[in-house]
Design a protein around this motif. Structure first.
Motif, PDB file in Angstrom:
ATOM      1  N   PHE A 182       0.790  -1.239   0.000  1.00 17.41           N
ATOM      2  CA  PHE A 182       0.000   0.000   0.000  1.00 17.41           C
ATOM      3  C   PHE A 182       0.814   1.276   0.000  1.00 17.41           C
ATOM      4  O   PHE A 182       0.255   2.350   0.163  1.00 17.41           O
ATOM      5  N   THR A 214      -9.052 -14.245  -9.136  1.00 21.20           N
ATOM      6  CA  THR A 214      -9.940 -14.471  -7.996  1.00 21.20           C
ATOM      7  C   THR A 214     -11.266 -15.040  -8.505  1.00 21.20           C
ATOM      8  O   THR A 214     -11.559 -14.965  -9.702  1.00 21.20           O
ATOM      9  N   PRO A 264     -14.447 -14.067  -8.543  1.00 17.85           N
ATOM     10  CA  PRO A 264     -15.348 -13.311  -9.427  1.00 17.85           C
ATOM     11  C   PRO A 264     -14.795 -13.159 -10.843  1.00 17.85           C
ATOM     12  O   PRO A 264     -15.569 -12.986 -11.787  1.00 17.85           O
ATOM     13  N   GLY A 267     -12.743  -4.099  -0.375  1.00 18.65           N
ATOM     14  CA  GLY A 267     -11.712  -4.504  -1.339  1.00 18.65           C
ATOM     15  C   GLY A 267     -12.285  -5.070  -2.622  1.00 18.65           C
ATOM     16  O   GLY A 267     -12.103  -6.246  -2.918  1.00 18.65           O
ATOM     17  N   GLY A 320     -11.524  -4.919  -5.749  1.00 13.71           N
ATOM     18  CA  GLY A 320     -10.675  -5.320  -6.882  1.00 13.71           C
ATOM     19  C   GLY A 320     -11.072  -4.602  -8.155  1.00 13.71           C
ATOM     20  O   GLY A 320     -11.063  -3.379  -8.239  1.00 13.71           O
ATOM     21  N   GLU A 355     -12.086   0.925  -0.761  1.00  9.53           N
ATOM     22  CA  GLU A 355     -10.929   0.552  -1.578  1.00  9.53           C
ATOM     23  C   GLU A 355      -9.762   1.478  -1.283  1.00  9.53           C
ATOM     24  O   GLU A 355      -9.922   2.690  -1.273  1.00  9.53           O
ATOM     25  N   ALA A 356      -8.580   0.868  -1.055  1.00 13.08           N
ATOM     26  CA  ALA A 356      -7.406   1.668  -0.725  1.00 13.08           C
ATOM     27  C   ALA A 356      -6.655   2.121  -1.968  1.00 13.08           C
ATOM     28  O   ALA A 356      -5.903   3.088  -1.919  1.00 13.08           O
ATOM     29  N   LEU A 390      -7.200   0.866  -8.588  1.00 13.12           N
ATOM     30  CA  LEU A 390      -8.352  -0.040  -8.643  1.00 13.12           C
ATOM     31  C   LEU A 390      -9.679   0.710  -8.562  1.00 13.12           C
ATOM     32  O   LEU A 390     -10.661   0.288  -9.150  1.00 13.12           O
ATOM     33  N   ASN A 411     -14.568 -10.356  -0.766  1.00  9.97           N
ATOM     34  CA  ASN A 411     -13.891 -11.565  -1.245  1.00  9.97           C
ATOM     35  C   ASN A 411     -12.396 -11.304  -1.297  1.00  9.97           C
ATOM     36  O   ASN A 411     -11.961 -10.309  -1.901  1.00  9.97           O
ATOM     37  N   GLU A 412     -11.633 -12.170  -0.677  1.00  7.08           N
ATOM     38  CA  GLU A 412     -10.169 -12.032  -0.628  1.00  7.08           C
ATOM     39  C   GLU A 412      -9.753 -10.630  -0.176  1.00  7.08           C
ATOM     40  O   GLU A 412      -8.883 -10.008  -0.769  1.00  7.08           O
ATOM     41  N   CYS A 455      -5.134 -10.163   2.517  1.00  8.54           N
ATOM     42  CA  CYS A 455      -4.031  -9.235   2.246  1.00  8.54           C
ATOM     43  C   CYS A 455      -3.875  -8.176   3.331  1.00  8.54           C
ATOM     44  O   CYS A 455      -3.057  -7.273   3.193  1.00  8.54           O
TER      45      CYS A 455
HETATM   46  N1  SAH Z   1     -12.389  -8.716  -4.068  1.00  6.87           N
HETATM   47  C1  SAH Z   1     -11.607  -8.610  -5.280  1.00  6.87           C
HETATM   48  C2  SAH Z   1     -10.163  -8.187  -5.033  1.00  6.87           C
HETATM   49  C3  SAH Z   1      -9.351  -8.963  -4.055  1.00  6.87           C
HETATM   50  S1  SAH Z   1      -7.710  -8.297  -3.884  1.00  6.87           S
HETATM   51  C4  SAH Z   1     -11.674  -9.923  -6.032  1.00  6.87           C
HETATM   52  O1  SAH Z   1     -12.130 -10.902  -5.462  1.00  6.87           O
HETATM   53  O2  SAH Z   1     -11.270  -9.958  -7.187  1.00  6.87           O
HETATM   54  C5  SAH Z   1      -7.830  -7.305  -2.429  1.00  6.87           C
HETATM   55  C6  SAH Z   1      -8.559  -5.999  -2.616  1.00  6.87           C
HETATM   56  O3  SAH Z   1      -8.624  -5.337  -1.351  1.00  6.87           O
HETATM   57  C7  SAH Z   1      -7.926  -5.005  -3.554  1.00  6.87           C
HETATM   58  O4  SAH Z   1      -8.950  -4.291  -4.198  1.00  6.87           O
HETATM   59  C8  SAH Z   1      -7.134  -4.129  -2.583  1.00  6.87           C
HETATM   60  O5  SAH Z   1      -6.742  -2.900  -3.135  1.00  6.87           O
HETATM   61  C9  SAH Z   1      -8.121  -3.998  -1.461  1.00  6.87           C
HETATM   62  N2  SAH Z   1      -7.602  -3.654  -0.124  1.00  6.87           N
HETATM   63  C10 SAH Z   1      -6.692  -4.334   0.578  1.00  6.87           C
HETATM   64  N3  SAH Z   1      -6.510  -3.792   1.806  1.00  6.87           N
HETATM   65  C11 SAH Z   1      -7.352  -2.753   1.885  1.00  6.87           C
HETATM   66  C12 SAH Z   1      -7.654  -1.802   2.913  1.00  6.87           C
HETATM   67  N4  SAH Z   1      -7.022  -1.809   4.090  1.00  6.87           N
HETATM   68  N5  SAH Z   1      -8.610  -0.882   2.668  1.00  6.87           N
HETATM   69  C13 SAH Z   1      -9.268  -0.883   1.476  1.00  6.87           C
HETATM   70  N6  SAH Z   1      -9.002  -1.748   0.465  1.00  6.87           N
HETATM   71  C14 SAH Z   1      -8.060  -2.665   0.658  1.00  6.87           C
END
Ligand code: SAH
Length: 362
Positions: A27, A48, A50, A83, A85, A113-114, A118, A152-153, A157
């Motif tokens: 980040f 992923t 989706p 998050g 994506g 979203e951070a 994205l 999702n996912e 991270c």
């Molecule tokens: N959900 C999506 C992406 C998964 S990747 C899919 O399934 O395809 C992880 C996502 O979380 C990315 O968009 C990343 O930028 C976001 N993310 C991770 N840590 C974050 C945080 N602390 N705050 C906001 N978004 C975050």
């Protein structure tokens, strides 16, 4: 480069936690892995659920719709994704929600979203949906009221800490520089955890020397935020991620670049860094905070239970040329050896709601 900045930081003030390393690698606002580019998809770094099939987001959409009905059709309802994506899951979910009268007009969609890169992709993906969508940086800032939250996912991270048992005590595992080659990052043993030993699941606390445990402060923060919200406002959250149902020892930090595993400390900022979610600890924390928890259930049975086969049949009938592609997507999402078993879902909600779709009472 991120690696240079991390080296300077370590040279100046000593080794840093795995969480600090991860935060900067993923980040860093100008060069972080997520901050600067779109890493998701077949031609990028990782894929992923989706992105494998539209059916995934559509079934999440049905889950959202049923949850809205279970909550008594609140209007407005905050629909939040953590998050998102590329925005694909929400786009497919919104299409499925259109079938439920009154739901789309009641929805206020918020994306947390951070990554600036994205956010731009999400705006493009979701433009045609016609839904009102806003971006907010933190869950606490989502407007008050009934909410349905999905991710999702997202948890995998969030930066994690690692601890190693050494001579009968738990020590923080840190990232330092190699004594023989100050360009190389290496893991080093840090100070004892002290009071933070209490964060280790009780069952693992007496693990033998050299055992490693992972602590997930980011997950706890998400639980805190959900609990704070759902204590006074009805709501339901669906968290989908990979990890074991029960807390385990072991180093699960992994880096993925261009669909290949690479060493986690190599070239920070150029690979995705994730680790298995500890669902048992997540649920324990949720219950301690007064949330109701459901699951974890495995992704395969969950999707089949929500009707993935029927949806696949409809899609195959509409495009017979795609039949084998669609069958393969079902297999990738549900087969035990693929994503069907390692990926799991938990639902955390405010007390008193019906059993959420795809979960059962025991
Ligand atoms: N959900 C999506 C992406 C998964 S990747 C899919 O399934 O395809 C992880 C996502 O979380 C990315 O968009 C990343 O930028 C976001 N993310 C991770 N840590 C974050 C945080 N602390 N705050 C906001 N978004 C975050």
């Amino acid at each position: 480069m991120i690696a240079d900045r991390l080296r300077e930081r370590i040279a100046e003030s000593g080794p840093i936690s795995v969480a600090a390393f991860m935060t900067q690698a993923l980040f860093d606002p100008s060069e972080g892995f997520y901050a600067t580019k779109d890493p998701i998809g077949a031609g990028a770094d990782f894929i992923t659920a989706p992105e494998i099939s539209q059916m995934f987001g559509e079934l999440v959409g049905l889950w959202i719709a049923q949850s809205w009905l279970d909550m008594g059709k609140p209007d407005p309802v905050q629909v939040v994704e953590l998050g998102p994506g590329r925005g694909t899951m929400m786009s497919d979910a919104l299409r499925a929600c259109r079938a439920v009268p009154g739901l789309l007009p009641a929805m206020q969609v918020t994306l947390i979203e951070a990554s600036a890169a994205l956010k731009a992709v999400q705006a493009q993906t979701l433009g045609p949906s016609g839904a009102q969508i806003r971006w907010i940086d933190r869950l606490e800032n989502v407007p008050a009221g009934p909410a349905i939250i999905v991710g999702n996912e997202f948890l995998d991270c969030l930066p994690l800490r690692q601890a190693i048992r050494h001579a009968g005590r738990w020590h923080e595992r840190l990232v330092g520089l190699d004594e023989n080659d100050a360009n190389e990052f290496v893991f080093v043993l840090g100070p004892p955890l002290g009071v933070d030993e209490a964060l280790i699941p009780e069952r693992l606390r007496e693990a033998p020397d050299n055992s490693l445990v992972e602590l997930r402060p980011g997950d706890r923060q998400v639980v805190d935020q959900l609990a704070a919200r759902f204590a006074t406002q009805p709501g339901r959250a669906l968290l989908i991620d990979y990890g074991p149902a029960h807390s385990e020892t072991g180093d699960t930090l992994q880096a993925i670049r261009a669909h290949q595993k690479v060493p986690p400390l190599q070239d920070p900022g150029t690979a995705d860094l994730t680790a298995r979610v500890d669902f048992e600890s997540l649920i324990t924390a949720a219950r301690e905070h007064g949330l109701t928890s459901w699951g974890p259930v495995e992704q395969g049975p969950f999707l089949l239970n929500l009707g993935m086969e029927a949806r696949a049949a409809v899609l195959s009938q509409a495009s017979p040329g795609q039949r084998s592609v669609i069958a393969r997507q079902v297999w990738r999402l549900t087969d035990e050896e693929q994503m069907g078993s390692l990926f799991k879902l938990v639902c955390l909600d405010s007390p008193g709601l019906a059993i959420p779709p795809g979960f059962s009472a025991d």
